[in-house]
Each structure stands twice: as C-alpha cells, then as structure tokens.
Design an enzyme around this catalytic site. Structure first.
Site, PDB file in Angstrom:
ATOM      1  N   TYR A  45     -62.964 -32.745  65.114  1.00 47.77           N
ATOM      2  CA  TYR A  45     -62.451 -33.549  66.234  1.00 47.77           C
ATOM      3  C   TYR A  45     -61.063 -33.055  66.619  1.00 47.77           C
ATOM      4  CZ  TYR A  45     -64.999 -37.165  68.537  1.00 47.77           C
ATOM      5  OH  TYR A  45     -65.842 -37.803  69.392  1.00 47.77           O
ATOM      6  N   GLU A  47     -59.217 -34.175  69.829  1.00 45.54           N
ATOM      7  CA  GLU A  47     -58.744 -34.774  71.091  1.00 45.54           C
ATOM      8  C   GLU A  47     -57.310 -34.345  71.376  1.00 45.54           C
ATOM      9  OE1 GLU A  47     -59.212 -38.995  71.186  1.00 45.54           O
ATOM     10  OE2 GLU A  47     -61.379 -38.862  71.474  1.00 45.54           O
ATOM     11  N   ASP A 191     -65.828 -23.347  93.717  1.00 46.32           N
ATOM     12  CA  ASP A 191     -66.762 -23.533  92.605  1.00 46.32           C
ATOM     13  C   ASP A 191     -67.570 -22.244  92.469  1.00 46.32           C
ATOM     14  OD1 ASP A 191     -68.905 -24.080  90.978  1.00 46.32           O
ATOM     15  OD2 ASP A 191     -69.325 -26.053  91.838  1.00 46.32           O
ATOM     16  N   THR A 217     -68.719 -22.686  85.713  1.00 43.69           N
ATOM     17  CA  THR A 217     -69.458 -22.878  84.473  1.00 43.69           C
ATOM     18  C   THR A 217     -69.357 -21.560  83.714  1.00 43.69           C
ATOM     19  OG1 THR A 217     -71.485 -22.197  85.598  1.00 43.69           O
ATOM     20  CG2 THR A 217     -71.096 -24.563  85.397  1.00 43.69           C
ATOM     21  N   LYS A 220     -73.617 -19.073  83.259  1.00 42.68           N
ATOM     22  CA  LYS A 220     -74.482 -18.418  84.253  1.00 42.68           C
ATOM     23  C   LYS A 220     -74.198 -16.916  84.238  1.00 42.68           C
ATOM     24  CE  LYS A 220     -74.881 -22.823  86.571  1.00 42.68           C
ATOM     25  NZ  LYS A 220     -74.558 -23.676  87.722  1.00 42.68           N
ATOM     26  N   ARG A 226     -73.029 -22.876  77.288  1.00 44.54           N
ATOM     27  CA  ARG A 226     -72.986 -23.929  78.311  1.00 44.54           C
ATOM     28  C   ARG A 226     -71.634 -24.604  78.235  1.00 44.54           C
ATOM     29  NH1 ARG A 226     -78.085 -23.897  79.832  1.00 44.54           N
ATOM     30  NH2 ARG A 226     -77.582 -25.195  81.612  1.00 44.54           N
TER      31      ARG A 226
END
Ligand SMILES: *Cc1c(COP(=O)(O)O)cnc(C)c1O
Length: 434
Positions: A45, A47, A191, A217, A220, A226
C-alpha cells in the site's frame, strides 16, 4: 495453484498464439512487463506520491515510481507526469475534476464517430452527466472538419476540448486544435491512448507542447500493462502553474486510493522498452503494415472510412455489402481473425448492430509480421466478407430474436471460413507471441 483458473489462463494463452489479434487497442506486453505486473509489489500500500506517503515501508516503491515518472518525462518530453491512474477512463475523469467545475461546458467527439465514452457521451457517463457536453461529429467521408469544430467552439464556449479517438484512422493536427482552444480560452486535453506508441516511435505528431494535458493508456500501442498516465505540458503549466498539483490531487485523493505499484513497475519497464531504437522500428512497421493492409482491402473492393489510414487502424464500412459488423466479426473469428464490430460515421444502424468492423496492426506487428503477411491477411478478410455478405439483419424485433445465434451456428461449420482458419494457424505458428 488454482487449477480451474490456471487451465483457463493456459487456454487463453494458446488462443492468443493461435489467432490474429487485430483489435487495434490490444497488444502483447513483453514477459518483462508481465513479470513486474505479477510481482510482490501487488502486496504493498502506498497512498500518496513518492517521498510523501501515508504508509510506511515505501522505500523501494518510491524509487520505482520515481523511475517510471522520469522515464515518461524523458520519453514524452513533458515537465510533469502522474503514473497512478488505474486506467484511461479514471484518468480522463481526473482531468475533468482537476480543471473544471460541475456543469462547465466541454466538447469531445461523438462516440458514434470514434470518440470515447469519457469524452462527454451524454446521460450514461460522468463526462456527459456532470458537465455540459456538446459533441462534434465527423463528416460523411469520416473526416473531422476543423472549421466546423471551430464554429461550434465559438458557439459553445467550452472550458475544455477533448481530442483523441478510438476509431479515427487519420493524423491529428495538434497546432490547429490548439488554435481552436485558444480562440475560446479552453483547455486542450489530448487523449492519445490509441496512438501513444506511434507518438513515441515518431510516426504520429506529438501533442506536446500544444495540449495542456496529455492522457494516455499504457496498454495499447505503447505495449505496457493496463494503466494510464497523465502528463502536464509546459503550455499547461504556463497557463496555470498549479495545474500539475491539481491533476495529482484529482487522482489521489480525489478519485483513487492506493496506487497499483505492480502496474507502476510494469509501466516503468514498458517505457524503457519504448525508448529503445527497436521500438521506433516497431512503430514504423505498425503504420506500414496498416497501410499495406488497407491498400489490399481497397484493391479487393472493400470500403474503408475516410478511404484509408495514416495510423495503426482502419474501419471497414460494410454498408455497400449491406451486412452488419456483428456477422463479419463473428465470421472472422471463426476464421481465426479477431476484430470488433464498430459503428461507421453517420451509421443508420443502432450501435449494437453497427455497419462496420474495426481492425489494426499493433499486436500482429509485435509478433514480427510484415507487409507480406498483411497482403495475405487482407485477402483472407476480403474472402470472409464476401462469404457472409448475403446475410441481412431482420427488420423486426421478433425477426431479430435468435437471428445472430442462428447465423453463428452456420458460420461455425462454414468450410470457406474453416479453411482460412487452417491457413491462419500455419501463419501464426511462424510468429510467436512474446
Ligand atoms: C482506451 C481508451 C480510453 C479508456 O481506457 P480504459 O483503460 O479502457 O479505461 C480512453 N480514451 C481513449 C481514446 C481510448 O482509446
């Protein structure tokens, strides 16, 4: 070991080897990327951001995230990067929440013309529900008409214009988009999810420095895991020196909790791969392959939206054949070629029964396929289309009940398709997936 799931993963791995994956948003990540993704980093974790965490034990994660950020900055030549967005849609949401107020006017391309859901699609998305969205369209020939967009912008006076698509086979003129945004004082969000790998490889102009914020992203054409990245340009920082901080805060704590550190590591690996000369060669080949494939299809009398392609994808317009995309996509899958059905510009059919299919070359180029293979694939696709072009979608709701499943059954035993599947199988054996 979970036998039920591992058996299915093994089957999926075999499927990915045995077919031609031609969905243009897909690719094969390297083993190095997948190793990072499947690493112990998934246990952590973290954060917060590097060196400013809300949890202990982040010494190594800090270093990993720093490396990912620095590699992205260098590769895209931007002053600020956030690698934490879970994926493209939440990354776009973060930009909206960072730079806009609810009900602010925005402009994006219509979904039916190749825009993304998150670019202001009305009613069912955050972008259309919480913001006053006006959507521009493409022309009858499939091209974006920048003069019309400029006129719309002057009427709508958007706070933000979103540029980037999922099914547009042409190049974006970023300077012209900047001009349109500047004329009305709008932010410009580029984008580049689909084309990031082409931008890095130098076969598509970069939106840097024209856009204020660039979203991509990572899974691709960039060939990573991902995930997504948000980049703030010098242009954005000049307009608003607080923009980087606003973006970071919108990602965490605005929309997300702990970053997926395993994904961050895999992004870092993918960015290193993308900075190699071999990736430039790859990107050039992706475009070359798409262009040869398009030419082959056109020569066989198949129509493409905008009449061809400049990038990694193309959309076949099936209106001349009067067959729906669903059936062609199903038939192609029987033949070992995996694409997706897609609307064509100004499609009179509903989105569930669109008049086109979309296909692209990023994944098959990763396998090493070149022009020779594209010619073969193009002629197989043309054969499949002509084999199924007699099917007509019934006019009534009742007629449509069971129609597709009936056609599907027939396709599964169609010899023309099964013969192509055998040939595809032989080709695939010669081009191993990573
Ligand atoms: C793929 C894509 C997205 C969304 O990415 P997800 O990771 O599927 O949420 C957003 N915009 C464009 C243009 C895309 O192609």
């Amino acid at each position: 070991m979970d036998h039920e799931i591992s058996r299915l993963i093994a089957s999926e791995a075999k499927r990915q080897q045995d077919v031609l994956e031609m969905i243009p948003s897909e690719n094969y990540a390297s083993l190095a990327v997948r190793e990072a993704l499947g690493s112990v980093l998934t246990n952590k974790y973290s954060e917060g951001y590097p060196h400013k965490r809300y949890y202990q034990g982040n010494r190594f994660v800090d270093e990993i995230e720093d490396i990912a950020i620095n590699r992205a900055k260098k590769l895209f030549m931007v002053p600020h990067v956030n690698v934490q967005p879970y994926s493209g849609s939440p990354a776009n949401a973060a930009v909206f929440f960072a730079l806009l107020q609810p009900k602010d006017a925005i402009m994006g391309l219509k979904l039916s013309a190749g825009g993304h859901l998150t670019h202001g699609h009305p009613d069912i998305t955050f972008s259309g529900k919480y913001f006053a969205s006006s959507q521009y369209d493409v022309e009858e020939d499939g091209m974006i008409n920048l003069e019309k967009v400029a006129v719309m912008a002057r009427t709508v006076k958007p706070r933000m214009i979103v540029v980037g698509t999922t099914a547009y086979p042409r190049v974006y003129d970023w300077r012209a988009w900047r001009q349109i945004a500047d004329d009305v004082g709008a932010y410009l969000l580029a984008d580049i999810s689909h084309i990031a790998g082409l931008v890095v490889g130098g076969v598509h102009p970069s939106p840097v420095p024209f856009a204020d914020v660039v979203m991509t992203t990572t899974h691709k054409s960039l060939r990573g895991p991902r995930g997504a990245m948000l980049m703030v340009t010098d242009t954005g920082l000049t307009k608003d020196p607080g923009m980087a901080e606003k973006i970071d805060k919108a990602v965490f704590p605005g929309l997300q909790g702990g970053p997926h550190d395993n994904v961050t590591a895999a992004i870092a690996v993918a960015l290193e791969e993308a900075s190699q000369p071999s990736f430039t060669t790859y990107a050039h080949q992706v475009v070359k392959n798409a262009s040869v494939l398009a030419e082959t299809l056109l020569n066989k009398g198949i129509a493409l939206t905008t009449g061809g392609t400049d990038n990694h994808l193309m959309v076949i317009d099936l209106r001349p054949q009067k067959v729906i995309g669903n059936i062609v996509a199903e038939a192609l899958e029987v033949a070992g070629i995996v694409v997706n059905k897609n609307s064509v510009p100004h499609d009179s059919n509903p989105p569930f029964y669109p008049s086109g299919v979309r296909l692209g070359t990023p994944a098959i180029t990763t396998r090493g396929m070149k022009e020779e293979e594209m010619k073969k694939i193009g002629s197989w696709i043309a054969t499949v289309i002509s084999e199924v072009s007699h099917y007509r979608l019934p006019d009534t709701k009742e007629g449509r009940l069971g129609f597709l499943s009936g056609v599907k059954k027939e396709l599964q035993v169609n010899n023309t398709l099964l013969n192509i599947k055998d040939e595809v199988g032989v080709l695939c054996k010669n081009f191993l997936v990573p």
